[in-house]
Write a protein that holds these residues in place. Sequence first.
Motif, PDB file in Angstrom:
ATOM      1  N   ARG A   1      -1.119  -4.949   6.704  1.00 27.76           N
ATOM      2  CA  ARG A   1      -0.057  -5.180   5.739  1.00 27.76           C
ATOM      3  C   ARG A   1       0.843  -3.964   5.588  1.00 27.76           C
ATOM      4  O   ARG A   1       0.437  -2.829   5.877  1.00 27.76           O
ATOM      5  CB  ARG A   1      -0.662  -5.565   4.388  1.00 27.76           C
ATOM      6  CG  ARG A   1      -1.111  -4.430   3.464  1.00 27.76           C
ATOM      7  CD  ARG A   1      -2.303  -3.631   3.946  1.00 27.76           C
ATOM      8  NE  ARG A   1      -3.514  -4.399   4.049  1.00 27.76           N
ATOM      9  CZ  ARG A   1      -4.414  -4.486   3.073  1.00 27.76           C
ATOM     10  NH1 ARG A   1      -4.219  -3.847   1.937  1.00 27.76           N
ATOM     11  NH2 ARG A   1      -5.522  -5.163   3.252  1.00 27.76           N
TER      12      ARG A   1
ATOM     13  N   ASP B   1       3.405  -2.402   2.546  1.00 29.40           N
ATOM     14  CA  ASP B   1       3.834  -2.494   1.148  1.00 29.40           C
ATOM     15  C   ASP B   1       5.084  -1.637   0.957  1.00 29.40           C
ATOM     16  O   ASP B   1       5.059  -0.426   1.202  1.00 29.40           O
ATOM     17  CB  ASP B   1       2.723  -2.016   0.209  1.00 29.40           C
ATOM     18  CG  ASP B   1       1.486  -2.904   0.277  1.00 29.40           C
ATOM     19  OD1 ASP B   1       1.626  -4.068   0.692  1.00 29.40           O
ATOM     20  OD2 ASP B   1       0.389  -2.428  -0.080  1.00 29.40           O
TER      21      ASP B   1
ATOM     22  N   THR C   1       3.719 -10.052  -3.600  1.00 25.43           N
ATOM     23  CA  THR C   1       4.002  -8.872  -4.410  1.00 25.43           C
ATOM     24  C   THR C   1       2.697  -8.120  -4.644  1.00 25.43           C
ATOM     25  O   THR C   1       1.612  -8.702  -4.649  1.00 25.43           O
ATOM     26  CB  THR C   1       4.610  -9.252  -5.769  1.00 25.43           C
ATOM     27  OG1 THR C   1       3.735 -10.164  -6.447  1.00 25.43           O
ATOM     28  CG2 THR C   1       5.968  -9.893  -5.581  1.00 25.43           C
ATOM     29  N   VAL C   2       2.809  -6.814  -4.844  1.00 27.41           N
ATOM     30  CA  VAL C   2       1.640  -5.989  -5.126  1.00 27.41           C
ATOM     31  C   VAL C   2       2.089  -4.842  -6.023  1.00 27.41           C
ATOM     32  O   VAL C   2       3.172  -4.276  -5.838  1.00 27.41           O
ATOM     33  CB  VAL C   2       0.999  -5.457  -3.820  1.00 27.41           C
ATOM     34  CG1 VAL C   2       1.974  -4.630  -3.019  1.00 27.41           C
ATOM     35  CG2 VAL C   2      -0.259  -4.664  -4.114  1.00 27.41           C
TER      36      VAL C   2
ATOM     37  N   GLN D   1       6.412  -3.711  -5.659  1.00 25.94           N
ATOM     38  CA  GLN D   1       6.342  -3.664  -4.202  1.00 25.94           C
ATOM     39  C   GLN D   1       6.199  -5.057  -3.615  1.00 25.94           C
ATOM     40  O   GLN D   1       5.611  -5.954  -4.224  1.00 25.94           O
ATOM     41  CB  GLN D   1       5.160  -2.801  -3.748  1.00 25.94           C
ATOM     42  CG  GLN D   1       5.359  -1.311  -3.969  1.00 25.94           C
ATOM     43  CD  GLN D   1       4.243  -0.500  -3.341  1.00 25.94           C
ATOM     44  OE1 GLN D   1       3.072  -0.816  -3.494  1.00 25.94           O
ATOM     45  NE2 GLN D   1       4.606   0.547  -2.629  1.00 25.94           N
TER      46      GLN D   1
ATOM     47  N   ARG E   1       4.730  -7.172  -0.293  1.00 26.01           N
ATOM     48  CA  ARG E   1       3.713  -7.023   0.751  1.00 26.01           C
ATOM     49  C   ARG E   1       4.044  -7.932   1.925  1.00 26.01           C
ATOM     50  O   ARG E   1       4.114  -9.152   1.789  1.00 26.01           O
ATOM     51  CB  ARG E   1       2.322  -7.345   0.210  1.00 26.01           C
ATOM     52  CG  ARG E   1       1.231  -7.384   1.272  1.00 26.01           C
ATOM     53  CD  ARG E   1      -0.151  -7.245   0.660  1.00 26.01           C
ATOM     54  NE  ARG E   1      -0.394  -5.865   0.237  1.00 26.01           N
ATOM     55  CZ  ARG E   1      -1.518  -5.465  -0.376  1.00 26.01           C
ATOM     56  NH1 ARG E   1      -2.472  -6.342  -0.650  1.00 26.01           N
ATOM     57  NH2 ARG E   1      -1.669  -4.197  -0.710  1.00 26.01           N
TER      58      ARG E   1
ATOM     59  N   HIS F   1       2.938  -9.055   5.900  1.00 24.02           N
ATOM     60  CA  HIS F   1       1.590  -9.288   6.420  1.00 24.02           C
ATOM     61  C   HIS F   1       1.561  -9.502   7.936  1.00 24.02           C
ATOM     62  O   HIS F   1       2.586  -9.459   8.617  1.00 24.02           O
ATOM     63  CB  HIS F   1       1.001 -10.527   5.731  1.00 24.02           C
ATOM     64  CG  HIS F   1       1.825 -11.772   5.955  1.00 24.02           C
ATOM     65  ND1 HIS F   1       1.632 -12.619   7.013  1.00 24.02           N
ATOM     66  CD2 HIS F   1       2.867 -12.288   5.255  1.00 24.02           C
ATOM     67  CE1 HIS F   1       2.508 -13.606   6.959  1.00 24.02           C
ATOM     68  NE2 HIS F   1       3.276 -13.430   5.897  1.00 24.02           N
TER      69      HIS F   1
ATOM     70  N   LEU G   1       1.208   1.466   4.543  1.00 25.37           N
ATOM     71  CA  LEU G   1       0.747   0.422   5.455  1.00 25.37           C
ATOM     72  C   LEU G   1      -0.701   0.665   5.836  1.00 25.37           C
ATOM     73  O   LEU G   1      -1.212   1.783   5.755  1.00 25.37           O
ATOM     74  CB  LEU G   1       1.630   0.341   6.705  1.00 25.37           C
ATOM     75  CG  LEU G   1       1.657   1.510   7.694  1.00 25.37           C
ATOM     76  CD1 LEU G   1       0.487   1.459   8.678  1.00 25.37           C
ATOM     77  CD2 LEU G   1       2.965   1.525   8.467  1.00 25.37           C
TER      78      LEU G   1
ATOM     79  N   GLY H   1      -3.076 -14.111   0.346  1.00 27.76           N
ATOM     80  CA  GLY H   1      -2.242 -13.063  -0.231  1.00 27.76           C
ATOM     81  C   GLY H   1      -1.246 -13.618  -1.223  1.00 27.76           C
ATOM     82  O   GLY H   1      -1.366 -13.426  -2.430  1.00 27.76           O
TER      83      GLY H   1
ATOM     84  N   LEU I   1      -3.994  -9.922   6.406  1.00 23.85           N
ATOM     85  CA  LEU I   1      -3.749  -8.656   5.714  1.00 23.85           C
ATOM     86  C   LEU I   1      -4.557  -7.504   6.284  1.00 23.85           C
ATOM     87  O   LEU I   1      -4.399  -6.359   5.858  1.00 23.85           O
ATOM     88  CB  LEU I   1      -4.064  -8.809   4.222  1.00 23.85           C
ATOM     89  CG  LEU I   1      -3.257  -9.879   3.479  1.00 23.85           C
ATOM     90  CD1 LEU I   1      -3.682  -9.935   2.015  1.00 23.85           C
ATOM     91  CD2 LEU I   1      -1.763  -9.607   3.585  1.00 23.85           C
TER      92      LEU I   1
END
Length: 489
Positions: free
Chosen positions: A39, A41, A69-70, A74, A76, A78, A202, A277, A409
Motif C-alpha cells: 500500500r 499512503d 482512507t487512513v 491520508q 490509501r 493498494h 509505503l 481495505g 494491501l
Amino acid sequence: MPSSRSTRALAVALLAVLLGALLPAATAQAASRTVQGGRLDWGIKASFQSYVTGPIANGSWSLTGGAATVGGSQFRFHSATGSYDPDSGAFSSGFSGGVHFTGHKKADGSNELDLTISRPTIRISGGSGVLHADMVSKERGTGKVSNRSQVPLARLSLGGIDMKGGSTPIALTNVPTTLTAEGASAFAGYYTEGTPLDPVSLSVDTRGTAEPKPSAPDKKKDEGEKKDKAEKKDQEKAGRFEDAAVDWGVRRTFREYVTGSIGQGKWTLADGAQDGGALFRFPQGKGTYDAKKETLDAEFSGSIRFTGAHDLDLKFAAVTVAVAKGEGTLSADVTSEGKTTKNVPIVTFEAEDFTPEDGLAALTEAPAALTAEGSKAFGSMYKAGTAMDPVSLAVTVDEKAQLPALPDLGSEPTAAAEPTKKAAEKPSAAPAAASSDSGPGAGTWAAIGGGALILLGAVAAFFVLRRRSAQPAPEAADASAAPDSPQTS
C-alpha cells in the motif's frame, strides 16, 4: 619435491574451486525481486482537501478503484506491483485506486474544479525518487480538460535513505514531497513548482523472481473447448452460475465515524466475509442468473458487525442481491439493539449492462443510494436517498473465469524491518528484511566464514610450497627413486 609450475597449478585450481563455491552464496541476495502486494499512503495536500470541502469551493472528494482512507487525511492506494533491485537500490512500484476532487459548482451543474489523481507510481533510482500518477484535470479559468498518463507529479526527498540490500517488506515512512513543474501544470494551476505536498509512506512485499514454466501442448484442446461450450449452454439455460461475490464498503464516513474519536469502535467480519481495505467482500454467491434478461437473484456468505461508543451495535448478515430491469437491490438481515429484522433492503444501485464477457458478468463501483428501510437500519443517521459506498458485483458463468481480486494491501511492516538511518532524519526506509527468504542466513554466513578460513589456509600453503620450491633441491642418491621417497644407503 614439487616443481614450481605444478605447485602454482595446484594452488590456482584450489583457489578457483573455492571462489566458485563461495561467490554464488555471497551474491545470491543481489538477485532482482518482484513487488507483489502493498500500500501507499498519501494525503496529496491536506490544505487542498480543506479548500475543496471548505466554504469557498463548497466541494467534495470521492474514492475510486478501491482506494481507502487512513488516519486523519491520508488516502490509501493498494495492490502494489513492480520490481526492486537490492544491489542498486532501484525501486519501481505502481498502486491502484484514485481520488476525485470537485468544487466551485456552476449554474449548469458542472464543476469549475474537477481533478482526478489515480494509479500513483513510485520510482527510485540513484538516490532520487519521483511519484508519478495519472491525472485528469480542468484548467483553472479556461475550463480546458487535460488527461495525462503517469505525470511526474512530486519529487521525493530521500536524503540519507539507503535503498540497497532489502528484501521484504520494503517500507518508507513520512518521506517529504514537493510539486514538480509538470505536476503544477497538471494540478490545474492551483499550486506552483516546489510547493510542499503531504509526505508519502509505503510498504510493499517482494519476492524472488521465478521463471515461468513452459506449458505442455494440450492435445485435447479442441475437444475440451467443444465440451466447455456445450456445458456453458446447458448451464445458461438452467440459470446456474459458477461463483459470485458482492463488494460494498457500507459508507466511508460511517467507517471513519465508527473508528474515530467519537465512535471509538471497530468492525468485525465473520462467516467468510473479507476485508478489502475500503470495501467488504461477501463471497460464495448462490442462486440464479439469466444472461439474456440480465437478472440475478443470489445470496452470499459473510457478515459484518459495527460496535462502539454510544450503544453502537449494528450487524449485517445473510446478504442478498437482486438485479432486474437495470437496477439492483442489496438486502441483509439487520441486527440492532438486540433485535434482528430479516431481508431488509439496504441500498439500490445502478445495474446497466450486466451481460457476461469472457465468462464474467460484472458491475464495477455502481452508484448506490440508501433506501427508506436502510435509513431506519442506521437509526436515521442518514436520510433515504443518501449516497452510500458504490456496489461492485461479479458473477462467473464459466468455470475458467475468475472473480476480480480483492485489493492487496500486503503485509504489515515490522520494527525488525526498519533500517539504520541518521538520527536527525525524520523519513525512514525499511529495505531490511524480516522474512526467511531475505538472503544469506546464519548458516550461509557460517559457510562463507569457514570457506574463507580454508581459502586463507590454501594461500598460506601456496606460499610455503613456493618458498620451498625456490630452495636448491638435494642431490638424489638414486636417480630411479621416487621424488618424495625416503633415501636408503
